[in-house]
Motif scaffolding. Sequence first.
Motif, mmCIF file in Angstrom:
data_model
loop_
_atom_site.group_PDB
_atom_site.id
_atom_site.type_symbol
_atom_site.label_atom_id
_atom_site.label_comp_id
_atom_site.label_asym_id
_atom_site.label_seq_id
_atom_site.Cartn_x
_atom_site.Cartn_y
_atom_site.Cartn_z
ATOM 1 N N LYS A 177 -30.127 11.721 -9.105
ATOM 2 C CA LYS A 177 -29.590 11.481 -10.451
ATOM 3 C C LYS A 177 -28.080 11.283 -10.421
ATOM 4 C CE LYS A 177 -33.208 14.279 -12.641
ATOM 5 N NZ LYS A 177 -33.512 15.544 -13.356
ATOM 6 N N ASN A 178 -27.444 11.841 -9.394
ATOM 7 C CA ASN A 178 -25.981 11.776 -9.305
ATOM 8 C C ASN A 178 -25.562 11.527 -7.848
ATOM 9 O OD1 ASN A 178 -23.238 11.976 -9.627
ATOM 10 N ND2 ASN A 178 -23.244 14.083 -10.376
ATOM 11 N N PRO A 179 -25.686 10.266 -7.380
ATOM 12 C CA PRO A 179 -25.368 9.945 -5.975
ATOM 13 C C PRO A 179 -23.922 10.267 -5.585
ATOM 14 C CG PRO A 179 -26.581 8.157 -7.010
ATOM 15 C CD PRO A 179 -26.190 9.094 -8.110
ATOM 16 N N LYS A 180 -22.998 10.154 -6.558
ATOM 17 C CA LYS A 180 -21.596 10.453 -6.250
ATOM 18 C C LYS A 180 -21.429 11.914 -5.832
ATOM 19 C CE LYS A 180 -19.345 6.962 -9.123
ATOM 20 N NZ LYS A 180 -18.409 6.723 -10.273
ATOM 21 N N GLU A 181 -22.161 12.798 -6.489
ATOM 22 C CA GLU A 181 -22.102 14.211 -6.140
ATOM 23 C C GLU A 181 -22.657 14.440 -4.736
ATOM 24 O OE1 GLU A 181 -21.980 18.251 -5.690
ATOM 25 O OE2 GLU A 181 -20.796 16.924 -6.966
ATOM 26 N N MET A 182 -23.699 13.688 -4.379
ATOM 27 C CA MET A 182 -24.274 13.815 -3.035
ATOM 28 C C MET A 182 -23.234 13.427 -1.978
ATOM 29 S SD MET A 182 -27.576 11.884 -1.348
ATOM 30 C CE MET A 182 -26.764 10.280 -1.379
ATOM 31 N N VAL A 183 -22.536 12.318 -2.187
ATOM 32 C CA VAL A 183 -21.501 11.875 -1.247
ATOM 33 C C VAL A 183 -20.396 12.915 -1.151
ATOM 34 C CG1 VAL A 183 -19.733 10.132 -0.796
ATOM 35 C CG2 VAL A 183 -21.996 9.424 -1.602
ATOM 36 N N ALA A 184 -19.959 13.422 -2.303
ATOM 37 C CA ALA A 184 -18.888 14.425 -2.320
ATOM 38 C C ALA A 184 -19.339 15.718 -1.636
ATOM 39 C CB ALA A 184 -18.473 14.701 -3.761
ATOM 40 N N PHE A 185 -20.597 16.097 -1.858
ATOM 41 C CA PHE A 185 -21.159 17.307 -1.269
ATOM 42 C C PHE A 185 -21.103 17.243 0.254
ATOM 43 C CE2 PHE A 185 -24.681 19.640 0.597
ATOM 44 C CZ PHE A 185 -24.734 20.830 -0.115
ATOM 45 N N PHE A 186 -21.668 16.169 0.814
ATOM 46 C CA PHE A 186 -21.734 16.068 2.277
ATOM 47 C C PHE A 186 -20.369 15.785 2.901
ATOM 48 C CE2 PHE A 186 -26.304 15.371 1.381
ATOM 49 C CZ PHE A 186 -26.816 16.353 2.214
ATOM 50 N N LYS A 187 -19.504 15.110 2.146
ATOM 51 C CA LYS A 187 -18.147 14.876 2.670
ATOM 52 C C LYS A 187 -17.416 16.194 2.840
ATOM 53 C CE LYS A 187 -14.386 14.696 0.749
ATOM 54 N NZ LYS A 187 -13.235 14.585 -0.173
ATOM 55 N N ARG A 188 -17.467 17.027 1.798
ATOM 56 C CA ARG A 188 -16.774 18.320 1.868
ATOM 57 C C ARG A 188 -17.412 19.224 2.928
ATOM 58 N NH1 ARG A 188 -15.957 23.009 -2.637
ATOM 59 N NH2 ARG A 188 -14.133 23.964 -1.692
ATOM 60 N N LYS A 189 -18.709 19.171 3.023
ATOM 61 C CA LYS A 189 -19.437 19.984 4.007
ATOM 62 C C LYS A 189 -19.043 19.579 5.429
ATOM 63 C CE LYS A 189 -24.278 21.087 5.158
ATOM 64 N NZ LYS A 189 -24.177 22.548 5.218
ATOM 65 N N ALA A 190 -19.022 18.273 5.701
ATOM 66 C CA ALA A 190 -18.689 17.781 7.039
ATOM 67 C C ALA A 190 -17.234 18.066 7.403
ATOM 68 C CB ALA A 190 -18.972 16.285 7.134
ATOM 69 N N VAL A 191 -16.333 17.809 6.468
ATOM 70 C CA VAL A 191 -14.906 18.019 6.735
ATOM 71 C C VAL A 191 -14.623 19.489 7.024
ATOM 72 C CG1 VAL A 191 -12.593 17.969 5.697
ATOM 73 C CG2 VAL A 191 -14.107 15.997 5.469
ATOM 74 N N SER A 192 -15.260 20.392 6.284
ATOM 75 C CA SER A 192 -15.005 21.824 6.472
ATOM 76 C C SER A 192 -15.462 22.309 7.844
ATOM 77 C CB SER A 192 -15.707 22.633 5.375
ATOM 78 O OG SER A 192 -17.106 22.566 5.521
ATOM 79 N N GLN A 193 -16.412 21.610 8.449
ATOM 80 C CA GLN A 193 -16.917 22.012 9.769
ATOM 81 C C GLN A 193 -16.210 21.288 10.911
ATOM 82 O OE1 GLN A 193 -21.494 22.816 9.656
ATOM 83 N NE2 GLN A 193 -21.122 21.182 8.210
#
Length: 521
Positions: free
Chosen positions: A376-392
């Motif tokens: 329903k909100n693809p932008k949130e999905m991109v932001a979610f995984f971007k922040r997750k990947a960067v933090s690791q």
Amino acid sequence: MGEKVKRFCLRGIAAIGLAISLFLVFYSWRYTEVMGTESENLSTVKDNIWKHLLVFVLIFLVSWMLGAVGERLSDKCIGILAMFAAGAVMCICIWIAINANCYPVGDQYHVYNGAVSMARGEFPESKIGEYLSVYSFQYGPIFIFSLLYRLARTDSWLVVHIVQAMCMGGTVYMGYKVLRLLFHSKRAEVIYLCNMLLFFPMYLYSMFIYGECIGILFSEIAIYLILKAKRMMRYTMWKRSALYLMGVGAMTVAYVSRSALLIFMIAIFICEGLDAAFDKKWLVVILLSSILIVPLIGQNSLFYEIGKKTGITLDHALPMDLVVAMALQGNSLDEKIPGSYNEYNWNTFVSVNYDVEKASELAKKSIMESISAWLKNPKEMVAFFKRKAVSQWNEPTYGAFTMTRYMLEPKKWVTEIYYGKWNERIRSFLNQYQVAIYFGVLGYYIRLLQGKKEVEEYLLGLILIGGFLFSLIWETKSRYVFPYMFVAVWCATMGMKWYIEIAMSVVERWKRKRRGLATNE
């Protein structure tokens, strides 16, 4: 037709790797995720891009000089250097361990206590609802460490520290052997050894009582043996089959030590199986299949034997889809990093009275809820995984200070490394080191996209891709990136070698042009 399909698949690996490395380069050059010594909380700090550029140019020039020296050395001489580097790493790890006296807490304590107890023939925390019943995969490293304690006849955690220090030294040496087998470039081998000596987190992680150090070493041994079995065509079929099976045995040890290293097994199977299947080498495909089957059988056999001795079946372990469900929870706008530990997996398991099937059903429901929200909100999905990947992947210490900070009367210089000015200097250096490694990885994938390369050259890149994708669906923690940084150093070394070759080509052209002008005059 088969060759075209194979090449298409290999180029797909290179393209995916290129996209991931571009992502890592972009964020590592612009920002740094900082994890303090006393907490796993992260803060984002903006970087100086010009400083990164200047340092990278310096690293590039030093690598060029090191490579030039390497070209003048014999293979035997570089082999001796590799042994000295491995010995130096081992000695530094032991030196730090003795002076830090780091003791195990949390998960480490359960592993340490379980190993000491198992060495005595005891099996604590194995009843339903207790730690080792819920996290039964920990019996793998516990079993291995218990063998060490039986031999040492002591309860000191320094025993594990010393063995893991030896593993880190062995990992450096095996990395050199794999690099030589794959590329046989003296220039790359010397650069690799220097890169590994500078990888500071491994010196601290040798004190972390878990399965990573042993698992990483045996994963590299497995890669070496399997590649050697394929490349040494002068060997008889029986000898090559023996090498394959020894590689499978090494991968079994790696998997029992750290089950997350399943990624290495899958990558080896995909890469080597792709080549063998299209060449219709079905015996090789069958042998490779054992690299997925045997480690699983080995771990389950261990669980079965422990179950017989304790009288308790280890079938009440926390289902892994609970961890995946937790890893997909959260919001990119929350203060807490999405996918980080929130006790969901444990609390859910307790709420269903440790019923694996019910817990798995709830986990799948949570996963589907997360996916539905993203659709329903693809932008949130991109932001979610971007922040997750960067933090690791953009936290340059990979949690090394935080995970090993519990010490008994450490020496003053050790305290300086963890809390003083040296801590700041080391963190600053690791930030620059990470930037250089990721930029080197980018060159490695660009190189793979150019022309036809042997299938084995894609293996390291495929492992790195697998590690990155795995981190997206697993608990958010930079510590889980640590094993894949050894592979990243391999890839970065080949990328740096490629950059140097381009620079040498440009210089050579410039010299020819100057000679041509001088002749005309």
